[in-house]
Design an enzyme around this catalytic site. Structure first.
Site, PDB file in Angstrom:
ATOM      1  N   LYS A 169      -4.104   2.142  11.176  1.00 42.20           N
ATOM      2  CA  LYS A 169      -5.398   2.688  11.549  1.00 42.20           C
ATOM      3  C   LYS A 169      -6.307   2.867  10.374  1.00 42.20           C
ATOM      4  O   LYS A 169      -5.892   3.065   9.160  1.00 42.20           O
ATOM      5  CB  LYS A 169      -5.289   4.145  12.232  1.00 42.20           C
ATOM      6  CG  LYS A 169      -4.468   5.275  11.772  1.00 42.20           C
ATOM      7  CD  LYS A 169      -5.703   5.972  10.561  1.00 42.20           C
ATOM      8  CE  LYS A 169      -4.983   6.502   9.478  1.00 42.20           C
ATOM      9  NZ  LYS A 169      -5.789   6.736   8.307  1.00 42.20           N
ATOM     10  N   TYR A 205      -0.171 -13.129   0.951  1.00 44.79           N
ATOM     11  CA  TYR A 205       0.078 -12.885   2.525  1.00 44.79           C
ATOM     12  C   TYR A 205       0.377 -13.942   3.221  1.00 44.79           C
ATOM     13  O   TYR A 205       0.939 -14.014   4.278  1.00 44.79           O
ATOM     14  CB  TYR A 205      -1.093 -11.969   2.876  1.00 44.79           C
ATOM     15  CG  TYR A 205      -1.468 -10.964   2.177  1.00 44.79           C
ATOM     16  CD1 TYR A 205      -0.441 -10.079   1.532  1.00 44.79           C
ATOM     17  CD2 TYR A 205      -2.960 -10.537   1.934  1.00 44.79           C
ATOM     18  CE1 TYR A 205      -1.044  -9.189   0.781  1.00 44.79           C
ATOM     19  CE2 TYR A 205      -3.292  -9.432   1.121  1.00 44.79           C
ATOM     20  CZ  TYR A 205      -2.306  -8.796   0.488  1.00 44.79           C
ATOM     21  OH  TYR A 205      -2.720  -7.704  -0.486  1.00 44.79           O
ATOM     22  N   ALA A 220       0.890  -1.337  -0.149  1.00 49.48           N
ATOM     23  CA  ALA A 220      -0.053  -0.127  -0.156  1.00 49.48           C
ATOM     24  C   ALA A 220       0.812   1.290   0.123  1.00 49.48           C
ATOM     25  O   ALA A 220       1.912   1.331   0.434  1.00 49.48           O
ATOM     26  CB  ALA A 220      -0.913  -0.052   1.343  1.00 49.48           C
ATOM     27  N   HIS A 266      -8.297  -5.183   7.892  1.00 47.80           N
ATOM     28  CA  HIS A 266      -7.386  -5.100   9.152  1.00 47.80           C
ATOM     29  C   HIS A 266      -7.410  -6.057  10.269  1.00 47.80           C
ATOM     30  O   HIS A 266      -6.388  -6.556  10.349  1.00 47.80           O
ATOM     31  CB  HIS A 266      -7.805  -3.408   9.730  1.00 47.80           C
ATOM     32  CG  HIS A 266      -7.138  -2.609   9.156  1.00 47.80           C
ATOM     33  ND1 HIS A 266      -7.307  -1.188   9.268  1.00 47.80           N
ATOM     34  CD2 HIS A 266      -6.309  -2.474   7.793  1.00 47.80           C
ATOM     35  CE1 HIS A 266      -6.609  -0.517   8.316  1.00 47.80           C
ATOM     36  NE2 HIS A 266      -6.149  -1.290   7.492  1.00 47.80           N
ATOM     37  N   ARG A 314      -0.392  -9.558  -3.398  1.00 43.83           N
ATOM     38  CA  ARG A 314      -1.067 -10.801  -3.723  1.00 43.83           C
ATOM     39  C   ARG A 314      -0.726 -11.257  -5.197  1.00 43.83           C
ATOM     40  O   ARG A 314      -0.880 -12.298  -5.901  1.00 43.83           O
ATOM     41  CB  ARG A 314      -2.447 -10.300  -4.133  1.00 43.83           C
ATOM     42  CG  ARG A 314      -3.068 -10.106  -2.823  1.00 43.83           C
ATOM     43  CD  ARG A 314      -4.524  -9.612  -2.939  1.00 43.83           C
ATOM     44  NE  ARG A 314      -4.627  -8.338  -3.488  1.00 43.83           N
ATOM     45  CZ  ARG A 314      -5.705  -7.432  -3.676  1.00 43.83           C
ATOM     46  NH1 ARG A 314      -6.928  -8.080  -3.567  1.00 43.83           N
ATOM     47  NH2 ARG A 314      -5.516  -6.228  -4.297  1.00 43.83           N
ATOM     48  N   ASP A 370     -10.706   7.521   7.225  1.00 43.75           N
ATOM     49  CA  ASP A 370      -9.379   7.782   6.424  1.00 43.75           C
ATOM     50  C   ASP A 370      -8.688   8.874   7.655  1.00 43.75           C
ATOM     51  O   ASP A 370      -7.443   8.590   8.025  1.00 43.75           O
ATOM     52  CB  ASP A 370      -9.455   8.276   5.270  1.00 43.75           C
ATOM     53  CG  ASP A 370      -8.007   8.380   4.663  1.00 43.75           C
ATOM     54  OD1 ASP A 370      -6.996   7.321   5.149  1.00 43.75           O
ATOM     55  OD2 ASP A 370      -7.772   9.199   3.923  1.00 43.75           O
ATOM     56  N   ARG A 427       5.337   3.967   2.046  1.00 42.46           N
ATOM     57  CA  ARG A 427       6.451   4.711   1.791  1.00 42.46           C
ATOM     58  C   ARG A 427       6.627   5.653   3.050  1.00 42.46           C
ATOM     59  O   ARG A 427       7.960   6.215   3.020  1.00 42.46           O
ATOM     60  CB  ARG A 427       6.243   5.627   0.505  1.00 42.46           C
ATOM     61  CG  ARG A 427       5.045   6.679   0.746  1.00 42.46           C
ATOM     62  CD  ARG A 427       4.482   7.481  -0.587  1.00 42.46           C
ATOM     63  NE  ARG A 427       3.897   8.655  -0.284  1.00 42.46           N
ATOM     64  CZ  ARG A 427       2.969   8.775   0.286  1.00 42.46           C
ATOM     65  NH1 ARG A 427       1.966   7.683   0.610  1.00 42.46           N
ATOM     66  NH2 ARG A 427       2.059   9.939   0.534  1.00 42.46           N
TER      67      ARG A 427
END
Length: 324
Positions: free
Chosen positions: A97, A58, A13, A79, A37, A177, A17
């Site tokens: 989170k 994973y 994701a 999550h 994946r 978010d 970074r």
């Protein structure tokens, strides 16, 4: 110093970074594996970031006996599922989170951690920064008198309908978010709320593009916040008391850590050391894994966070305030 903890990353994701540089700079962290994946994508990612091992699933990473802990940066809806899978595989977990807005999922994840003798922590990196520690100390020590109100904002502009953060199927949207930071900061200073109310504009993708929330706490402390994925870049927090306020222009990213103590007689600037909060959260959990520290965030905080997120979501979709 204890040996570095061997970490793996579950997913490639974009948030990684921000996490990887701190991991690679820390003597307490050995970033040794990454999973996607797709094997080719994992290998390309590992080459780009100089990570030793790449896995095309994973499950394969979780089966690696050399990996002691994982950082999970999957979409919101995955999550808790993958936290549980990792914990059942014997790994310690730092999960991005929000862990979930469903308290029962959070409880199940921490049950899995306890059952397997492993640690689980929700990745609110700003909580680990000395700016946040200093803010809490100032409020606690009465620098602004009696706390009356917590005001915060966090927003940005995103108009790509295909972006994962705007998709309902993975529980995207402003509250999950960025609004989760507003909730976390309000709870950190005022405790657990007794009432929550949310109002939202649900944009073309069906997620909340703008959400405003109000929380009521014991002792008549209030919190107000707004968050958005269709607003200008904004992030600030102000703790307002009977004798003044504490203003943070960069409460969440902590790149410019300064606390302004605002009183009637003027403004005092408290400059805080610039440190990488992502590195700090990894080091906190690594120390705990090695038995030389304790996780800053645990079950109680994650459960409280989920309860409030769910209440705000219910209020924003149903129109009524939610009492706890």
């Amino acid at each position: 110093m204890a040996d570095a903890v061997r970490w793996g990353i579950v997913s490639t994701a974009n948030i990684n970074r921000k996490v990887i540089p701190g991991a690679q700079a820390s003597p307490k962290v050995e970033l040794s594996a990454v999973a996607s994946r797709d094997q080719a994508r994992a290998e390309a990612y590992a080459k780009e970031w100089q990570i030793e091992r790449a896995y095309g699933s994973y499950e394969a990473l979780l089966a690696d006996p050399e990996v002691e802990a994982v950082y999970i940066s999957l979409p919101n809806t995955l999550h808790c599922e993958w936290s549980v899978r990792a914990l059942e595989a014997g790994k310690h977990v730092l999960c991005e989170k929000p862990l979930s807005r469903r308290p029962e999922e959070v409880a199940a994840a921490f049950d899995a951690a306890e059952r397997n003798g492993r640690l689980l922590m929700e990745a609110f990196m700003y909580r680990h920064h000395p700016q946040t520690t200093r803010l809490v100390e100032l409020v606690r020590d009465g620098a602004i008198g009696e706390l009356r109100l917590v005001r915060s904002v966090f927003s940005y502009g995103l108009y790509d309908d295909a972006n994962i953060r705007l998709r309902t199927d993975v529980e995207g949207g402003a509250l999950m978010d960025v609004g989760c930071y507003n909730v976390s900061g309000s709870r950190l200073l005022a405790g657990e709320p007794v009432k929550a109310h949310g109002e939202a504009w649900f944009g073309p993708t069906g997620t909340d593009w703008v959400l405003a929330g109000t929380l009521r706490f014991d002792r008549d402390v209030l919190a107000t916040f707004d968050c958005g994925t269709a607003l200008p870049d904004r992030d600030e927090l102000e703790a307002i008391g009977s004798d003044g306020s504490l203003f943070l222009d960069d409460p969440w990213h902590c790149k410019q850590p300064v606390i302004e103590v605002r009183r009637d007689d003027g403004v005092e600037r408290i400059e805080v050391e610039r440190l990488d909060p992502y590195r700090l959260e990894l080091e906190n959990l690594s120390d705990a894994i090695r038995g030389v520290g304790t996780p800053l965030l645990g079950r109680d905080d994650a459960m409280g966070q989920a309860r409030v997120l769910e209440a705000l979501h219910r209020s924003a979709t149903g129109g009524a305030s939610v009492s706890f």
